[in-house]
Design a protein around this motif. Structure first.
Motif, PDB file in Angstrom:
ATOM      1  N   MET A   1     -41.485  21.380 -27.686  1.00  0.00           N
ATOM      2  CA  MET A   1     -40.015  21.672 -27.132  1.00  0.00           C
ATOM      3  C   MET A   1     -39.929  21.197 -25.823  1.00  0.00           C
ATOM      4  O   MET A   1     -40.859  21.522 -24.839  1.00  0.00           O
ATOM      5  CB  MET A   1     -40.029  23.272 -27.127  1.00  0.00           C
ATOM      6  CG  MET A   1     -39.017  23.716 -26.236  1.00  0.00           C
ATOM      7  SD  MET A   1     -38.630  25.646 -26.421  1.00  0.00           S
ATOM      8  CE  MET A   1     -40.090  25.841 -25.265  1.00  0.00           C
ATOM      9  N   THR A   2     -39.148  20.437 -25.631  1.00  0.00           N
ATOM     10  CA  THR A   2     -38.616  19.751 -24.234  1.00  0.00           C
ATOM     11  C   THR A   2     -37.415  20.358 -23.753  1.00  0.00           C
ATOM     12  O   THR A   2     -36.395  21.010 -24.492  1.00  0.00           O
ATOM     13  CB  THR A   2     -38.721  18.431 -23.985  1.00  0.00           C
ATOM     14  OG1 THR A   2     -37.759  17.815 -25.007  1.00  0.00           O
ATOM     15  CG2 THR A   2     -40.029  17.777 -24.280  1.00  0.00           C
ATOM     16  N   ASP A   3     -37.211  20.669 -22.334  1.00  0.00           N
ATOM     17  CA  ASP A   3     -35.990  21.068 -21.974  1.00  0.00           C
ATOM     18  C   ASP A   3     -35.558  20.487 -20.925  1.00  0.00           C
ATOM     19  O   ASP A   3     -36.113  20.321 -19.729  1.00  0.00           O
ATOM     20  CB  ASP A   3     -36.148  22.592 -21.608  1.00  0.00           C
ATOM     21  CG  ASP A   3     -34.853  23.211 -20.850  1.00  0.00           C
ATOM     22  OD1 ASP A   3     -34.872  24.154 -20.286  1.00  0.00           O
ATOM     23  OD2 ASP A   3     -33.815  22.854 -21.321  1.00  0.00           O
ATOM     24  N   ASP A   4     -34.392  19.321 -20.833  1.00  0.00           N
ATOM     25  CA  ASP A   4     -33.800  18.673 -19.880  1.00  0.00           C
ATOM     26  C   ASP A   4     -32.542  19.259 -19.152  1.00  0.00           C
ATOM     27  O   ASP A   4     -31.979  18.547 -18.331  1.00  0.00           O
ATOM     28  CB  ASP A   4     -33.669  17.361 -20.257  1.00  0.00           C
ATOM     29  CG  ASP A   4     -34.844  16.444 -20.765  1.00  0.00           C
ATOM     30  OD1 ASP A   4     -35.791  16.729 -20.235  1.00  0.00           O
ATOM     31  OD2 ASP A   4     -34.490  15.786 -22.005  1.00  0.00           O
ATOM     32  N   ASP A 158     -47.943  16.437 -16.068  1.00  0.00           N
ATOM     33  CA  ASP A 158     -46.896  16.290 -16.923  1.00  0.00           C
ATOM     34  C   ASP A 158     -46.105  14.995 -16.958  1.00  0.00           C
ATOM     35  O   ASP A 158     -45.457  14.681 -17.791  1.00  0.00           O
ATOM     36  CB  ASP A 158     -45.846  17.507 -16.764  1.00  0.00           C
ATOM     37  CG  ASP A 158     -46.620  18.738 -16.649  1.00  0.00           C
ATOM     38  OD1 ASP A 158     -47.368  19.269 -17.618  1.00  0.00           O
ATOM     39  OD2 ASP A 158     -46.207  19.768 -16.034  1.00  0.00           O
ATOM     40  N   ARG A 192     -39.762  20.078 -15.730  1.00  0.00           N
ATOM     41  CA  ARG A 192     -39.508  19.613 -17.048  1.00  0.00           C
ATOM     42  C   ARG A 192     -41.185  19.708 -17.668  1.00  0.00           C
ATOM     43  O   ARG A 192     -42.041  19.002 -17.207  1.00  0.00           O
ATOM     44  CB  ARG A 192     -39.071  18.360 -17.489  1.00  0.00           C
ATOM     45  CG  ARG A 192     -39.000  17.891 -18.836  1.00  0.00           C
ATOM     46  CD  ARG A 192     -38.138  16.395 -18.961  1.00  0.00           C
ATOM     47  NE  ARG A 192     -37.933  16.282 -20.574  1.00  0.00           N
ATOM     48  CZ  ARG A 192     -38.496  15.191 -21.081  1.00  0.00           C
ATOM     49  NH1 ARG A 192     -39.182  14.330 -20.419  1.00  0.00           N
ATOM     50  NH2 ARG A 192     -38.091  14.979 -22.281  1.00  0.00           N
ATOM     51  N   LEU A 193     -41.216  20.635 -18.959  1.00  0.00           N
ATOM     52  CA  LEU A 193     -42.556  20.654 -19.214  1.00  0.00           C
ATOM     53  C   LEU A 193     -42.409  20.830 -20.748  1.00  0.00           C
ATOM     54  O   LEU A 193     -41.609  21.187 -21.469  1.00  0.00           O
ATOM     55  CB  LEU A 193     -43.161  21.993 -18.896  1.00  0.00           C
ATOM     56  CG  LEU A 193     -44.283  22.638 -19.440  1.00  0.00           C
ATOM     57  CD1 LEU A 193     -45.531  21.606 -18.787  1.00  0.00           C
ATOM     58  CD2 LEU A 193     -44.479  24.006 -18.968  1.00  0.00           C
ATOM     59  N   GLU A 194     -43.454  20.045 -21.671  1.00  0.00           N
ATOM     60  CA  GLU A 194     -43.436  20.229 -23.215  1.00  0.00           C
ATOM     61  C   GLU A 194     -44.144  21.278 -23.284  1.00  0.00           C
ATOM     62  O   GLU A 194     -45.454  21.167 -22.832  1.00  0.00           O
ATOM     63  CB  GLU A 194     -43.876  18.861 -23.431  1.00  0.00           C
ATOM     64  CG  GLU A 194     -43.809  18.728 -25.014  1.00  0.00           C
ATOM     65  CD  GLU A 194     -44.140  17.366 -25.515  1.00  0.00           C
ATOM     66  OE1 GLU A 194     -44.937  17.201 -26.579  1.00  0.00           O
ATOM     67  OE2 GLU A 194     -43.698  16.371 -24.877  1.00  0.00           O
ATOM     68  N   LEU A 195     -43.974  21.906 -24.357  1.00  0.00           N
ATOM     69  CA  LEU A 195     -44.568  23.322 -24.746  1.00  0.00           C
ATOM     70  C   LEU A 195     -44.822  23.069 -26.257  1.00  0.00           C
ATOM     71  O   LEU A 195     -43.997  22.798 -26.923  1.00  0.00           O
ATOM     72  CB  LEU A 195     -43.988  24.639 -24.444  1.00  0.00           C
ATOM     73  CG  LEU A 195     -43.740  24.881 -22.755  1.00  0.00           C
ATOM     74  CD1 LEU A 195     -43.016  26.281 -22.545  1.00  0.00           C
ATOM     75  CD2 LEU A 195     -45.183  24.925 -22.317  1.00  0.00           C
ATOM     76  N   ALA A 196     -45.994  23.693 -26.732  1.00  0.00           N
ATOM     77  CA  ALA A 196     -46.211  23.900 -28.101  1.00  0.00           C
ATOM     78  C   ALA A 196     -46.001  25.431 -28.251  1.00  0.00           C
ATOM     79  O   ALA A 196     -47.008  26.079 -27.777  1.00  0.00           O
ATOM     80  CB  ALA A 196     -47.195  23.433 -28.744  1.00  0.00           C
ATOM     81  N   TYR A 202     -40.687  29.695 -32.065  1.00  0.00           N
ATOM     82  CA  TYR A 202     -39.881  28.435 -31.839  1.00  0.00           C
ATOM     83  C   TYR A 202     -38.621  28.893 -32.815  1.00  0.00           C
ATOM     84  O   TYR A 202     -37.413  28.432 -32.262  1.00  0.00           O
ATOM     85  CB  TYR A 202     -40.465  27.273 -32.607  1.00  0.00           C
ATOM     86  CG  TYR A 202     -39.547  25.998 -32.584  1.00  0.00           C
ATOM     87  CD1 TYR A 202     -39.183  25.433 -31.297  1.00  0.00           C
ATOM     88  CD2 TYR A 202     -38.933  25.728 -33.596  1.00  0.00           C
ATOM     89  CE1 TYR A 202     -38.395  24.264 -31.261  1.00  0.00           C
ATOM     90  CE2 TYR A 202     -38.141  24.140 -33.716  1.00  0.00           C
ATOM     91  CZ  TYR A 202     -37.765  23.872 -32.486  1.00  0.00           C
ATOM     92  OH  TYR A 202     -37.177  22.719 -32.456  1.00  0.00           O
ATOM     93  N   GLY A 217     -34.640  26.632 -22.528  1.00  0.00           N
ATOM     94  CA  GLY A 217     -35.332  26.848 -21.130  1.00  0.00           C
ATOM     95  C   GLY A 217     -34.870  28.036 -20.418  1.00  0.00           C
ATOM     96  O   GLY A 217     -35.655  28.340 -19.684  1.00  0.00           O
TER      97      GLY A 217
END
Length: 229
Positions: A1-4, A158, A192-196, A202, A217
């Motif tokens: 999951m990314t959040d821009d 990151d 900005r961080l990619e999470l699992a 989710y 986010g």
């Protein structure tokens, strides 16, 4: 999951972050943690700036570290050298006296740079010990004061910043540029961080974000705000 879609710097409680070392100078807090350094934790050496014998060992270690003649050049070894530099400075009272005490070609600049690495907060030093942040990058992160230290460190993790990019970003921040702008120039968006997450979490996160007309986010940020409180 990314959040821009979030703002690059929420600025929450930045002033309350512990941005310097909180543990005693020379104490092998990270190096002695077996979860970080494995069996090498048993070999962790501490340096007591108030003990003459320990201070003498620190001086010897600093000189060997400067000449790179002892052990392999790895992250844990460099953290040990940084600890020796910081303890020696604390014990003798100045960078100049520390360089003189170490002898050889040890310079004031060398001791200052590595003593600053030892002064980084533990959360950053742990990533140095793990090999996630190069010690040479840590030297430049340590040049930056306050919470910006964390931002540069996490950008390495990151944003995959190189040592050269960290050096340039640190210089720009020290020249007055915001860390967000300095990082953006290197393609890193602060925050900005990619999470699992688990599929169930989710699925529900996406569902609620849609129903509430919010971004994932925003919801995660709000949940983390409660968690950290």
């Amino acid at each position: 999951m990314t959040d821009d879609d979030r703002e690059p710097d929420g600025g929450r409680r930045r002033d309350s972050l512990p941005t310097d070392r909180e543990e005693p100078v020379g104490e092998p807090v990270v190096r002695a943690d077996p979860e970080i350094t494995g069996e090498r934790a048993r070999e962790a050496v501490g340096f007591d700036p108030d003990d003459p014998e320990s201070l003498a060992e620190a001086a010897t270690t600093v000189r060997a570290f400067s000449e790179n003649t002892v052990g392999d050049e790895d992250n844990v070894y460099m953290l040990r050298g940084a600890a020796a530099c910081a303890a020696l400075v604390r014990g003798v009272g100045s960078y100049k006296k520390a360089a003189e005490r170490a002898g050889g070609d040890v310079s004031v600049s060398f001791i200052r740079k590595w003593a600053r690495v030892h002064d980084l907060p533990q959360a950053v030093r742990r990533h140095v010990a793990r090999g996630h942040i190069a010690p040479t990058a840590a030297k430049h992160i340590a040049r930056v004061p306050g919470p910006d230290r964390f931002d540069l460190a996490w950008a390495v993790l990151d944003g995959d910043l190189t040592v050269r990019e960290v050096r340039r970003a640190a210089s720009e921040v020290n020249d007055g540029r915001s860390v967000a702008d300095a990082l953006a120039e290197h393609g890193v968006r602060l925050g900005r961080l990619e999470l699992a997450v688990s599929p169930d979490r989710y699925r529900e996160l996406r569902r609620r974000a849609s129903l509430e007309n919010r971004t994932p986010g925003d919801i995660v940020d709000e949940a983390l705000d409660d968690y950290f409180d």
